[in-house]
Design a protein around this motif. Structure first.
Motif, PDB file in Angstrom:
ATOM      1  N   UNK A 194      10.195  10.082  16.477  1.00  0.00           N
ATOM      2  CA  UNK A 194       9.856  10.469  15.106  1.00  0.00           C
ATOM      3  C   UNK A 194      10.184   9.335  14.131  1.00  0.00           C
ATOM      4  N   UNK A 195      11.315   8.680  14.332  1.00  0.00           N
ATOM      5  CA  UNK A 195      11.703   7.569  13.457  1.00  0.00           C
ATOM      6  C   UNK A 195      10.734   6.397  13.592  1.00  0.00           C
ATOM      7  N   UNK A 196      10.500   5.943  14.841  1.00  0.00           N
ATOM      8  CA  UNK A 196       9.570   4.828  15.058  1.00  0.00           C
ATOM      9  C   UNK A 196       8.169   5.188  14.581  1.00  0.00           C
ATOM     10  N   UNK A 197       7.743   6.413  14.865  1.00  0.00           N
ATOM     11  CA  UNK A 197       6.411   6.843  14.451  1.00  0.00           C
ATOM     12  C   UNK A 197       6.252   6.865  12.945  1.00  0.00           C
ATOM     13  N   UNK A 198       7.251   7.399  12.271  1.00  0.00           N
ATOM     14  CA  UNK A 198       7.199   7.445  10.810  1.00  0.00           C
ATOM     15  C   UNK A 198       7.206   6.068  10.178  1.00  0.00           C
ATOM     16  N   UNK A 199       8.073   5.199  10.686  1.00  0.00           N
ATOM     17  CA  UNK A 199       8.140   3.831  10.145  1.00  0.00           C
ATOM     18  C   UNK A 199       6.856   3.055  10.431  1.00  0.00           C
ATOM     19  N   UNK A 200       6.308   3.236  11.609  1.00  0.00           N
ATOM     20  CA  UNK A 200       5.062   2.550  11.949  1.00  0.00           C
ATOM     21  C   UNK A 200       3.909   3.065  11.109  1.00  0.00           C
ATOM     22  N   UNK A 201       3.848   4.366  10.915  1.00  0.00           N
ATOM     23  CA  UNK A 201       2.815   4.959  10.062  1.00  0.00           C
ATOM     24  C   UNK A 201       2.911   4.407   8.644  1.00  0.00           C
ATOM     25  N   UNK A 202       4.112   4.393   8.118  1.00  0.00           N
ATOM     26  CA  UNK A 202       4.328   3.864   6.773  1.00  0.00           C
ATOM     27  C   UNK A 202       3.958   2.384   6.703  1.00  0.00           C
ATOM     28  N   UNK A 203       4.418   1.614   7.696  1.00  0.00           N
ATOM     29  CA  UNK A 203       4.125   0.179   7.710  1.00  0.00           C
ATOM     30  C   UNK A 203       2.636  -0.120   7.798  1.00  0.00           C
ATOM     31  N   UNK A 204       1.928   0.606   8.665  1.00  0.00           N
ATOM     32  CA  UNK A 204       0.495   0.366   8.785  1.00  0.00           C
ATOM     33  C   UNK A 204      -0.256   0.786   7.529  1.00  0.00           C
ATOM     34  N   UNK A 205       0.204   1.847   6.881  1.00  0.00           N
ATOM     35  CA  UNK A 205      -0.448   2.243   5.642  1.00  0.00           C
ATOM     36  C   UNK A 205      -0.213   1.234   4.524  1.00  0.00           C
ATOM     37  N   UNK A 206       0.988   0.676   4.476  1.00  0.00           N
ATOM     38  CA  UNK A 206       1.296  -0.302   3.432  1.00  0.00           C
ATOM     39  C   UNK A 206       0.664  -1.669   3.699  1.00  0.00           C
ATOM     40  N   UNK A 207       0.652  -2.071   4.975  1.00  0.00           N
ATOM     41  CA  UNK A 207       0.240  -3.436   5.306  1.00  0.00           C
ATOM     42  C   UNK A 207      -1.053  -3.504   6.116  1.00  0.00           C
ATOM     43  N   UNK A 208      -1.871  -2.473   6.063  1.00  0.00           N
ATOM     44  CA  UNK A 208      -3.119  -2.457   6.841  1.00  0.00           C
ATOM     45  C   UNK A 208      -4.003  -3.680   6.559  1.00  0.00           C
ATOM     46  N   UNK A 209      -4.256  -4.036   5.310  1.00  0.00           N
ATOM     47  CA  UNK A 209      -5.099  -5.208   5.075  1.00  0.00           C
ATOM     48  C   UNK A 209      -4.494  -6.498   5.647  1.00  0.00           C
ATOM     49  N   UNK A 210      -3.193  -6.656   5.526  1.00  0.00           N
ATOM     50  CA  UNK A 210      -2.540  -7.865   6.048  1.00  0.00           C
ATOM     51  C   UNK A 210      -2.602  -7.904   7.571  1.00  0.00           C
ATOM     52  N   UNK A 211      -2.416  -6.761   8.226  1.00  0.00           N
ATOM     53  CA  UNK A 211      -2.482  -6.703   9.689  1.00  0.00           C
ATOM     54  C   UNK A 211      -3.892  -7.051  10.163  1.00  0.00           C
TER      55      UNK A 211
END
Length: 105
Positions: free
Chosen positions: A61-78
């Motif tokens: 749940x922790x990794x999933x939540x952080x990854x979800x947040x990170x991908x939403x914030x940094x999707x264009x950069x990724x």
């Protein structure tokens, strides 16, 4: 998707690749948990089974939540780091953000 434009169809590729990379990156958790639980079950150690399942759930749940947040914030950069052109980044970003919402599940 293919009815809209070739760019919309092409946007699925990098989004799918990022999603697959994330799932492969965190596959260690299920593999490790399976081994730990199997050993504990074979030994009749129910306390270890419960602890391993609780810890892996908390980590997932922790990794999933952080990854979800990170991908939403940094999707264009990724997507840009993957070498996508600016028009493809614009088309792929919504797909990646929507798919990222499934990661915690």
């Amino acid at each position: 998707v293919g009815r809209y434009s070739s760019t919309s169809l092409a946007a699925l590729g990098p989004s799918t690749a990022v999603f697959q990379i994330v799932f492969q990156l965190f596959s260690f958790l299920s593999i490790t948990t399976t081994g730990m639980v199997a050993r504990a079950c074979a030994g009749g150690d129910n306390s270890t089974v419960r602890r391993a399942l609780a810890n892996s759930t908390i980590l997932a749940v922790t990794f999933g939540g952080l990854t979800c947040l990170g991908l939403n914030l940094f999707a264009p950069a990724v997507l840009g780091a993957m070498g996508c052109s600016p028009d493809l980044v614009a088309a792929a970003t919504p797909y990646l953000r929507i798919r990222a919402m499934a990661i915690p599940a």
